[in-house]
Design a protein around this motif. Structure first.
Motif, PDB file in Angstrom:
ATOM      1  N   ASN A 267       2.191   1.762  -3.408  1.00 36.01           N
ATOM      2  CA  ASN A 267       1.126   2.191  -4.312  1.00 36.01           C
ATOM      3  C   ASN A 267       0.751   3.654  -4.088  1.00 36.01           C
ATOM      4  O   ASN A 267       0.486   4.386  -5.040  1.00 36.01           O
ATOM      5  CB  ASN A 267      -0.102   1.295  -4.162  1.00 36.01           C
ATOM      6  N   ARG A 268       0.729   4.107  -2.834  1.00 39.60           N
ATOM      7  CA  ARG A 268       0.429   5.521  -2.558  1.00 39.60           C
ATOM      8  C   ARG A 268       1.480   6.440  -3.168  1.00 39.60           C
ATOM      9  O   ARG A 268       1.165   7.527  -3.644  1.00 39.60           O
ATOM     10  CB  ARG A 268       0.332   5.771  -1.066  1.00 39.60           C
TER      11      ARG A 268
ATOM     12  N   GLY B  80       0.817  -1.223   0.000  1.00 45.66           N
ATOM     13  CA  GLY B  80       0.000   0.000   0.000  1.00 45.66           C
ATOM     14  C   GLY B  80       0.841   1.260   0.000  1.00 45.66           C
ATOM     15  O   GLY B  80       0.511   2.231  -0.695  1.00 45.66           O
TER      16      GLY B  80
ATOM     17  N   TYR C 236      -4.405  -0.058  -7.350  1.00 39.82           N
ATOM     18  CA  TYR C 236      -5.171  -0.236  -6.116  1.00 39.82           C
ATOM     19  C   TYR C 236      -4.697  -1.498  -5.401  1.00 39.82           C
ATOM     20  O   TYR C 236      -4.452  -2.526  -6.026  1.00 39.82           O
ATOM     21  CB  TYR C 236      -6.668  -0.353  -6.438  1.00 39.82           C
ATOM     22  N   THR C 237      -4.598  -1.393  -4.072  1.00 37.13           N
ATOM     23  CA  THR C 237      -4.150  -2.491  -3.218  1.00 37.13           C
ATOM     24  C   THR C 237      -5.347  -3.085  -2.489  1.00 37.13           C
ATOM     25  O   THR C 237      -6.234  -2.348  -2.058  1.00 37.13           O
ATOM     26  CB  THR C 237      -3.122  -1.974  -2.191  1.00 37.13           C
TER      27      THR C 237
ATOM     28  N   TRP D  78      -2.966  -6.577  -5.956  1.00 39.39           N
ATOM     29  CA  TRP D  78      -2.838  -5.243  -6.556  1.00 39.39           C
ATOM     30  C   TRP D  78      -3.340  -5.311  -7.995  1.00 39.39           C
ATOM     31  O   TRP D  78      -3.108  -6.304  -8.708  1.00 39.39           O
ATOM     32  CB  TRP D  78      -1.370  -4.802  -6.527  1.00 39.39           C
TER      33      TRP D  78
END
Length: 193
Positions: free
Chosen positions: A65-66, A62, A72-73, A94
């Motif tokens: 990914n941010r 996450g 999206y996780t 993901w």
């Protein structure tokens, strides 16, 4: 006492997708999966050590990914409707942004009819290794591009890629997200006993 998943063969019941969804909603304290042949799997809860490790995996994925905003996780609570009819819930997953956003709002709210681009399965003490390997192959057949099966009990990780032999690495190691998750690196130092 070690509890393993309970698999129910429902040959005579044939749950529809809606019935399976309602079963999961009405029994939210339980974790279900369904095989492509319609078998219902009731997953036992994991212990503290496995739960902590799973949470760390999701946090690392996450956070990456941010920073990148590439997709999206998802946690192990998410059930994905795979093309073969199975309803599966990887420990972490993901999906690329454009693939997720191509789904309708209704598809995103329920069990999304999509195979993740990337999955992680973390073997707990109750998991049968052969069943996990079959699940990883099912993910590849569904379109997953990269999968990691982390096996702390045997101090190994298996890396799954489409069209390639499974790669085996001993722990501790650092894994790369390769071109699927560019720049993502996961250190598995904490998994060595």
């Amino acid at each position: 006492m070690v509890t393993s998943p309970l698999t129910l063969n429902l040959d005579t019941v044939h749950l529809t997708d809606e019935q399976f969804y309602q079963l999961c909603q009405n029994n939210s304290e339980l974790k279900f999966e369904r095989t492509a042949t319609g078998e219902l799997i009731i997953m036992p809860p994991v212990g503290g050590e496995s739960g902590n490790r799973e949470a760390d995996l999701i946090i690392d994925l996450g956070n990456w990914n941010r920073q990148t905003g590439l997709g999206y996780t998802f946690s192990s609570s998410t059930i994905f409707k795979l093309p073969n009819g199975a309803d599966r819930s990887p420990d972490a997953a993901w999906i690329r942004r454009e693939r997720w956003e191509a789904l309708t709002p209704e598809q995103r709210r329920r069990f999304p009819p999509i195979a993740p681009d990337f999955v992680i399965e973390l073997r707990s003490a109750t998991d049968d290794m052969e069943k996990l390997r079959q699940k990883m192959l099912e993910y590849l057949d569904a379109g997953v591009q990269l999968g990691w099966l982390i096996n702390p009990q045997q101090q190994q990780v298996e890396i799954y890629r489409p069209g390639q032999a499974v790669e085996l690495q001993n722990l501790p190691t650092e894994l790369s997200g390769e071109n699927i998750l560019p720049g993502f690196r996961l250190s598995l130092d904490c998994y060595s006993q």
